[in-house]
Write a protein that holds these residues in place. Sequence first.
Motif, mmCIF file in Angstrom:
data_model
loop_
_atom_site.group_PDB
_atom_site.id
_atom_site.type_symbol
_atom_site.label_atom_id
_atom_site.label_comp_id
_atom_site.label_asym_id
_atom_site.label_seq_id
_atom_site.Cartn_x
_atom_site.Cartn_y
_atom_site.Cartn_z
ATOM 1 N N ALA A 231 0.713 -0.970 0.059
ATOM 2 C CA ALA A 231 0.008 0.118 0.030
ATOM 3 C C ALA A 231 1.039 1.252 -0.038
ATOM 4 C CB ALA A 231 -1.059 0.071 1.117
ATOM 5 N N GLU A 232 1.972 1.371 0.745
ATOM 6 C CA GLU A 232 2.925 2.462 0.827
ATOM 7 C C GLU A 232 3.491 2.455 -0.430
ATOM 8 O OE1 GLU A 232 3.285 4.303 3.063
ATOM 9 O OE2 GLU A 232 2.610 3.575 5.038
ATOM 10 N N MET A 233 3.794 1.376 -1.260
ATOM 11 C CA MET A 233 4.701 1.549 -2.582
ATOM 12 C C MET A 233 3.638 2.064 -3.698
ATOM 13 S SD MET A 233 6.890 -1.953 -2.827
ATOM 14 C CE MET A 233 7.419 -1.451 -4.285
ATOM 15 N N ALA A 234 2.240 1.566 -3.347
ATOM 16 C CA ALA A 234 1.272 2.194 -4.478
ATOM 17 C C ALA A 234 1.034 3.594 -4.085
ATOM 18 C CB ALA A 234 0.182 1.112 -4.352
ATOM 19 N N THR A 235 0.904 4.001 -3.160
ATOM 20 C CA THR A 235 0.608 5.252 -2.741
ATOM 21 C C THR A 235 1.841 6.359 -3.145
ATOM 22 O OG1 THR A 235 -0.546 4.744 -0.822
ATOM 23 C CG2 THR A 235 0.273 6.892 -0.785
ATOM 24 N N PHE A 236 3.095 5.897 -3.035
ATOM 25 C CA PHE A 236 3.994 6.833 -3.081
ATOM 26 C C PHE A 236 5.027 6.350 -4.707
ATOM 27 C CE2 PHE A 236 3.842 7.022 1.439
ATOM 28 C CZ PHE A 236 3.670 8.615 1.441
ATOM 29 N N GLY A 237 3.943 5.861 -5.510
ATOM 30 C CA GLY A 237 4.575 6.121 -6.703
ATOM 31 C C GLY A 237 4.897 4.758 -7.682
ATOM 32 N N ALA A 238 4.811 3.506 -7.047
ATOM 33 C CA ALA A 238 5.198 2.468 -7.551
ATOM 34 C C ALA A 238 4.106 2.226 -8.593
ATOM 35 C CB ALA A 238 5.284 1.109 -6.816
ATOM 36 N N LYS A 239 4.334 2.195 -10.066
ATOM 37 C CA LYS A 239 3.530 2.328 -10.976
ATOM 38 C C LYS A 239 2.547 0.979 -11.283
ATOM 39 C CE LYS A 239 4.253 6.577 -12.226
ATOM 40 N NZ LYS A 239 3.319 7.659 -11.894
ATOM 41 N N ILE A 240 3.241 -0.108 -10.651
ATOM 42 C CA ILE A 240 2.637 -1.622 -10.900
ATOM 43 C C ILE A 240 1.165 -1.853 -10.463
ATOM 44 C CG2 ILE A 240 3.253 -2.662 -8.808
ATOM 45 C CD1 ILE A 240 3.855 -4.131 -12.152
ATOM 46 N N LEU A 241 1.014 -0.681 -9.203
ATOM 47 C CA LEU A 241 -0.459 -0.985 -8.753
ATOM 48 C C LEU A 241 -1.044 0.445 -8.568
ATOM 49 C CD1 LEU A 241 0.003 -3.380 -5.966
ATOM 50 C CD2 LEU A 241 -1.467 -3.799 -7.936
ATOM 51 N N HIS A 242 -2.447 0.631 -8.686
ATOM 52 C CA HIS A 242 -3.140 1.659 -8.381
ATOM 53 C C HIS A 242 -3.262 2.099 -6.933
ATOM 54 C CE1 HIS A 242 -6.781 4.286 -7.998
ATOM 55 N NE2 HIS A 242 -6.479 4.890 -8.975
ATOM 56 N N PRO A 243 -3.025 2.989 -6.421
ATOM 57 C CA PRO A 243 -2.848 3.165 -4.878
ATOM 58 C C PRO A 243 -4.230 2.651 -4.082
ATOM 59 C CG PRO A 243 -2.281 5.150 -5.905
ATOM 60 C CD PRO A 243 -2.880 4.380 -6.981
ATOM 61 N N LEU B 93 9.364 6.079 -6.405
ATOM 62 C CA LEU B 93 9.510 7.512 -6.934
ATOM 63 C C LEU B 93 8.249 8.065 -7.581
ATOM 64 C CD1 LEU B 93 11.272 9.832 -7.892
ATOM 65 C CD2 LEU B 93 12.001 8.464 -9.807
ATOM 66 N N ARG B 94 7.912 9.122 -7.205
ATOM 67 C CA ARG B 94 6.685 9.701 -7.856
ATOM 68 C C ARG B 94 6.978 11.270 -8.130
ATOM 69 N NH1 ARG B 94 1.244 9.533 -4.425
ATOM 70 N NH2 ARG B 94 2.253 11.337 -3.294
ATOM 71 N N ARG B 95 6.788 11.295 -9.459
ATOM 72 C CA ARG B 95 7.191 12.580 -10.025
ATOM 73 C C ARG B 95 6.045 13.519 -10.082
ATOM 74 N NH1 ARG B 95 12.038 11.036 -12.502
ATOM 75 N NH2 ARG B 95 12.192 8.706 -13.114
ATOM 76 N N GLU B 96 6.342 14.705 -10.528
ATOM 77 C CA GLU B 96 5.354 15.793 -10.845
ATOM 78 C C GLU B 96 4.370 16.293 -9.417
ATOM 79 O OE1 GLU B 96 3.001 15.784 -14.326
ATOM 80 O OE2 GLU B 96 4.042 14.042 -14.978
ATOM 81 N N GLN B 97 5.311 16.454 -8.464
ATOM 82 C CA GLN B 97 4.753 16.818 -7.110
ATOM 83 C C GLN B 97 4.896 18.382 -7.018
ATOM 84 O OE1 GLN B 97 3.933 14.117 -5.153
ATOM 85 N NE2 GLN B 97 3.879 13.495 -6.935
ATOM 86 N N THR B 98 3.680 18.823 -6.371
ATOM 87 C CA THR B 98 3.872 20.125 -5.977
ATOM 88 C C THR B 98 3.899 20.472 -4.424
ATOM 89 O OG1 THR B 98 2.236 20.666 -7.755
ATOM 90 C CG2 THR B 98 2.181 22.418 -5.919
ATOM 91 N N LEU B 99 4.702 21.387 -3.861
ATOM 92 C CA LEU B 99 4.949 21.588 -2.488
ATOM 93 C C LEU B 99 4.283 23.015 -2.350
ATOM 94 C CD1 LEU B 99 6.230 21.243 0.193
ATOM 95 C CD2 LEU B 99 8.376 22.231 -0.783
ATOM 96 N N VAL B 100 3.325 23.036 -1.328
ATOM 97 C CA VAL B 100 2.659 24.417 -0.949
ATOM 98 C C VAL B 100 3.025 24.665 0.357
ATOM 99 C CG1 VAL B 100 0.500 25.498 -0.942
ATOM 100 C CG2 VAL B 100 0.620 23.863 -2.685
ATOM 101 N N THR B 101 3.543 25.967 0.730
ATOM 102 C CA THR B 101 3.947 26.110 2.127
ATOM 103 C C THR B 101 2.842 27.406 2.293
ATOM 104 O OG1 THR B 101 6.160 25.708 1.726
ATOM 105 C CG2 THR B 101 5.535 27.011 3.372
#
Length: 458
Positions: free
Chosen positions: A259-271, A314-322
């Motif tokens: 679940a952590e892998m899917a959430t944080f970018g492993a493309k093999i599974l939808h989160p 690895l998950r690309r295209e992230q936006t950081l909002v402060t």
Amino acid sequence: MSVVVNKAEAGKMTVAKFGGTSVADYQAMLRCAQIIKNDTTNRVVVVSASAGVTNNLVRLSQENVSDAERSQLIADIARIQFAITEHLSCQQTLDIEINHILTTLTQCATQQSLNYTLQQSDEILGFGEQFSSRIFAQVLQSVGVNGQYFDVRQIMKTDSLFGKAQVELNELATLAKSLLTPLLDEQVIVTQGFIGSDAQGNTTTLGRGGSDYSAALLAEAIEANNLSIWTDVVGIFTTDPRITDQARSINEISFGEAAEMATFGAKILHPATLIPAMRQDIPVFVGSSKEPDAGGTRIQRQVDSNPTYRSIALRREQTLVTVKSPQMLHASGFLAKVFTVLAKHQLSVDLITTSEISVALTFDNPHGSTQALLTKAVVEELEQLCEVSVEHGLSLIAVIGNKIHGTKGVGSSIFDKVNDFNIRMICHGASNHNLCFLVPEADANQVVERLHDTLFTH
């Protein structure tokens, strides 16, 4: 002669899902058909659109598509599908059906160019699975399996949040038992991932990548014993093998880690895929449709090995909002106001860190999305509460494993190796299974490669 489930295995059911590359062309579909034929517990097959089709549909669903471009996109889709049907004995009948769907698609795409709506976008995006499921049912028939097309929109009922619709689980369970389960004794049902329908009968989508989630929901609804996700790689890897050739397949992994892998970018599974499986304790197998005998990864509640480091996602295209405001200092309620704004716009925060007067939040921008998640309207509403800064061009790296927050030396093992890179944000301690941080997109591959070499090779 059609293959049906034998009485000895009547109590076992597997839902099999095939991704876009697995149904890309005739030979790919034929390999998948043999997988279904070789295991008669496979009773429901969920397919994605054939590779290449979804990208064309995404473009058709957008604004400002010229008549010439629209015609070319639809022609490309037709070419992909007819290249498969020409190998089938029922080609003439099937081509009539495909042409009928192409005509409807053309009408929808033309209407979209005249009057853009999110509802129309979902209608267009849902055509890919309608093509592939009809064709794959006939490929199954050609190898002696009684494969039958089934429109999942009859049972996959959702709300009307177009683009990321939420499934009505109770309605799905009820309809699946009455409309789907009775069909499974004598035939293999071929249906669509990714799509559903709302109360008005409009096509909805569960978000790009939602085919895995659809399969998991169907497995839960029919009380299946197993869920198989067939893709183009042999299971889940220690990291993306396109980044380093040292990546290796993982034999088994727990639900929590996966679940952590899917959430944080492993493309093999939808989160969201693992949520229904975890609810009903349904084991999930991930394997390659190109090499079905090469093994894969088994995901289940209990596993024999629990290493400190299991993988790097690895998950690309992230936006950081402060968001920053002196009002936060020794005050209560500020965060609640911020999250009220985000909830209003139905935005989900991935990571969060806080200081005395500021909060940093990360948001995902899924590849292929037709609209930005963090819109100007959201930023303007937040600016009424506080100072807001937005950074793009970042990647999220997650080290996945077990007891990470309780293992000595984890921080130094990781950050000593990447101390010459700019780390924008670190999130550690909230989960037993991960340590996450942001880096500039340009550095992401090098950081992952270096960490993998340290944690998995040496």
